[in-house]
Design a protein around this motif. Structure first.
Motif, mmCIF file in Angstrom:
data_model
loop_
_atom_site.group_PDB
_atom_site.id
_atom_site.type_symbol
_atom_site.label_atom_id
_atom_site.label_comp_id
_atom_site.label_asym_id
_atom_site.label_seq_id
_atom_site.Cartn_x
_atom_site.Cartn_y
_atom_site.Cartn_z
ATOM 1 N N UNK A 173 1.083 -1.534 -0.119
ATOM 2 C CA UNK A 173 0.110 -0.052 -0.258
ATOM 3 C C UNK A 173 0.992 1.206 0.037
ATOM 4 N N UNK A 174 1.569 1.249 1.011
ATOM 5 C CA UNK A 174 2.957 2.072 0.645
ATOM 6 C C UNK A 174 3.236 2.376 -0.607
ATOM 7 N N UNK A 201 2.256 6.553 -7.378
ATOM 8 C CA UNK A 201 0.875 7.648 -7.481
ATOM 9 C C UNK A 201 0.762 9.148 -7.176
ATOM 10 N N UNK A 202 1.694 9.022 -5.854
ATOM 11 C CA UNK A 202 2.072 10.623 -5.749
ATOM 12 C C UNK A 202 3.045 11.103 -6.959
ATOM 13 N N UNK A 203 4.361 10.445 -7.078
ATOM 14 C CA UNK A 203 5.153 10.153 -7.630
ATOM 15 C C UNK A 203 4.997 10.984 -9.267
ATOM 16 N N UNK A 237 -4.756 1.464 -7.320
ATOM 17 C CA UNK A 237 -6.449 1.172 -7.568
ATOM 18 C C UNK A 237 -5.824 -0.390 -6.299
ATOM 19 N N UNK A 238 -6.177 0.000 -5.427
ATOM 20 C CA UNK A 238 -6.536 -0.955 -3.785
ATOM 21 C C UNK A 238 -7.626 -2.169 -3.885
ATOM 22 N N UNK A 258 -1.657 5.183 -16.777
ATOM 23 C CA UNK A 258 -1.043 3.979 -16.276
ATOM 24 C C UNK A 258 -1.737 3.442 -14.650
ATOM 25 N N UNK A 259 -1.431 3.206 -13.721
ATOM 26 C CA UNK A 259 -1.831 2.280 -12.680
ATOM 27 C C UNK A 259 -1.511 1.096 -12.426
ATOM 28 N N UNK A 260 -1.336 1.021 -10.566
ATOM 29 C CA UNK A 260 -0.319 0.017 -10.032
ATOM 30 C C UNK A 260 -1.792 -0.346 -9.315
ATOM 31 N N UNK A 261 -1.627 -1.750 -9.370
ATOM 32 C CA UNK A 261 -2.686 -2.620 -8.806
ATOM 33 C C UNK A 261 -1.518 -3.418 -7.484
ATOM 34 N N UNK A 262 -2.579 -3.318 -6.542
ATOM 35 C CA UNK A 262 -2.500 -4.463 -5.524
ATOM 36 C C UNK A 262 -3.589 -5.141 -4.471
ATOM 37 N N UNK A 263 -3.251 -5.953 -3.851
ATOM 38 C CA UNK A 263 -4.244 -6.671 -2.882
ATOM 39 C C UNK A 263 -5.037 -7.606 -4.556
#
Length: 518
Positions: free
Chosen positions: A321-322, A328-330, A336-337, A388-393
């Protein structure tokens, strides 16, 4: 990298997407297109071929391009190594040649070449003036680079170019290194013009160190082997007795050579602005070699369109998550959680609320079919497509990975965060929540300010050690299958400073994936 990305992250996003966004037009590009392009290095292939066409300007481009593609030597070593006297550049160049199975080119072995009229001219000139004219030297380099072993296995230029004039002449004939290195920092086709070095390494060390190092050189007149009084003294007394001091290594002579080097190198380096690596030579030779090898084996990011689709995998408490929040911030990626999406679908009373709620109430897993409906709704939104996206979970196991893939969502960067159980237990079992204020604390890293608050803190049942171990076991039971499915995944040690982990993830996204070996 700045610790803790802030509002300046918008600049990072601009930097990432200014040439990496595959959807700058309003229309949507099918994901299979950029995936195919990146997996097969299509953009780089066409870029290299265009470069060769412009250099050679063949009368019939079609056979030339076919020949170029069949040669398949875009990724052979093309390296320039520079550095002052006694910096160790020749040693490093020889080690790199041996490790990379490439060819070493130096002024010495170029003018010593047999059956070459150019080399014969260069020898006569060198014997008389102790130098080789720049034009003659570059023609020698061209002649050597046109030979089959250099075309097939690449090359390393040791100490060439020596001047700004030579650097410009080399570029004019199309010799462009992939890597350029300097030791240390200072105050491809039938013709050789197809060669394109892409790296420059420059070795550097203080002049006092270089002078002292040079003074220790000793020469075996029988074998020509060079030894050193401090670093490489021969154990055999017979060799020791016949060693002699080489010519031209006195303090004054070395100082003059260094002065000339510094005068030239400052005018050479601007010729290689994006492929230059400066390595301090005032350290063990093995360490210098390790840094040089790491650099020349790297692949530089091209200008190919690229929209990051990042998947973070790891057990509970591994920091997914971190890291997703930092990305996402940078870089402006959409965070996407999967778990959060399901909670929001219920809280917002969306069309999927009634499908999800019974599973929440029973505290059982939501079926993959429902998860994919919620997930696809989010990933299909324009911000995910464009930024674009960053997916976790999700996915947590091989079946879920197959489902995600079958729906057309294919991450182009996958990271596995490995953290041992003891570290995760420390991170999670000590978490507490203040039921009065809702503030979250950690008994080790963020303890409550008063005993009164500490007395009323509550632990989430999910943070009990037994439940954490169960969740970790579930993840690692499927981890091997997931890693096998995502063959180009990058595995990281997540048990370190989170910003160090972020730097590794960031590097893995910015840099291209290694070329697949058949």
């Amino acid at each position: 990298m700045t610790r803790g990305p802030s509002d300046a992250g918008h600049q990072g996003a601009a930097a990432l997407h200014g040439g990496m966004d595959a959807t700058t037009a309003p229309h949507r590009i099918p994901p299979e297109m950029p995936q195919y392009g990146e997996a097969n290095h299509v953009f780089e292939m066409m870029q290299n071929m265009l470069e060769q066409l412009l250099i050679h300007q063949p009368k019939d481009p079609i056979p030339f391009m076919i020949n170029h593609l069949q040669r398949d030597n875009d990724y052979v070593p093309k390296i320039v190594i520079l550095g002052p006297p006694a910096s160790g550049k020749t040693t490093i160049a020889m080690w790199l040649c041996k490790h990379l199975n490439s060819n070493l080119l130096s002024v010495g072995n170029l003018i010593a070449k047999e059956f070459s009229s150019l080399a014969a001219d260069a020898r006569r000139h060198y014997q008389k003036f102790k130098t080789v004219p720049s034009m003659l030297l570059i023609r020698l380099v061209q002649e050597r680079l046109s030979e089959e072993d250099c075309v097939r296995r690449g090359w390393i230029l040791d100490g060439i170019p020596e001047t700004r004039e030579q650097a410009l002449m080399i570029q004019t004939v199309g010799i462009v290194p992939r890597h350029v290195s300097e030791w240390p920092p200072t105050p491809w086709g039938p013709s050789p013009r197809a060669a394109a070095p892409r790296s420059t390494i420059v070795l550097s060390a203080p002049d006092t160190v270089l002078i002292e190092r040079n003074l220790g050189k000793r020469l075996d007149p029988q074998t020509g082997e060079v030894y050193h009084t401090t670093f490489d003294w021969p154990p055999e007394s017979e060799i020791q007795k016949r060693l002699m001091v080489p010519a031209g290594i006195s303090e004054g002579e070395t100082a003059l050579k260094l002065l000339e080097y510094h005068r030239n190198i400052t005018r050479i380096l601007p010729s290689y602005p994006k492929i230059l690596k400066v390595i301090p030579a005032d350290q063990p030779c093995v360490d210098v070699f390790s840094q040089a090898l790491t650099y020349v084996q790297s692949i530089h990011r091209s200008n190919a369109p690229f929209t990051p689709r990042v998947l973070l995998c790891g057990p509970v408490g591994s920091g997914k998550s971190l890291q997703a929040a930092l990305l996402a911030q940078k870089y402006g990626l959409v965070n996407v959680c999967c778990g959060q999406l399901l909670k929001e679908a219920v809280a917002d009373k969306s069309k999927y609320c009634e499908m999800i709620l019974p599973f929440f109430e029973k505290e059982t897993a939501v079926p993959d079919s429902i998860i994919m409906k919620v997930l696809s709704q989010r990933l299909d939104q324009q911000d995910c497509v464009e930024r674009g996206w960053v997916l976790h979970g999700f996915p947590r196991d091989l079946d879920q990975a197959h489902v995600l893939d079958s729906w057309g969502y294919k991450p182009n960067r996958v990271f596995f965060l490995n953290v041992p159980f003891d570290s995760i237990a420390e991170r999670l079992t000590l978490r507490r929540t203040d039921p009065v204020t809702g503030e979250r604390y950690h008994l080790m890293y963020k303890p409550p300010p008063t005993m009164e608050i500490q007395a009323r803190l509550l632990q989430n049942p999910k943070d009990a050690e037994e439940r954490i171990k169960l969740r970790m076991d579930l993840f690692y039971r499927s981890a091997a299958d997931l890693e096998q499915f995502y063959r180009q995944a990058i595995t990281l040690n997540g048990d370190q400073d989170p910003y160090t982990v972020f730097e590794y993830i960031e590097s893995g996204i910015i840099n291209p994936l290694p070329k697949k070996v058949p």
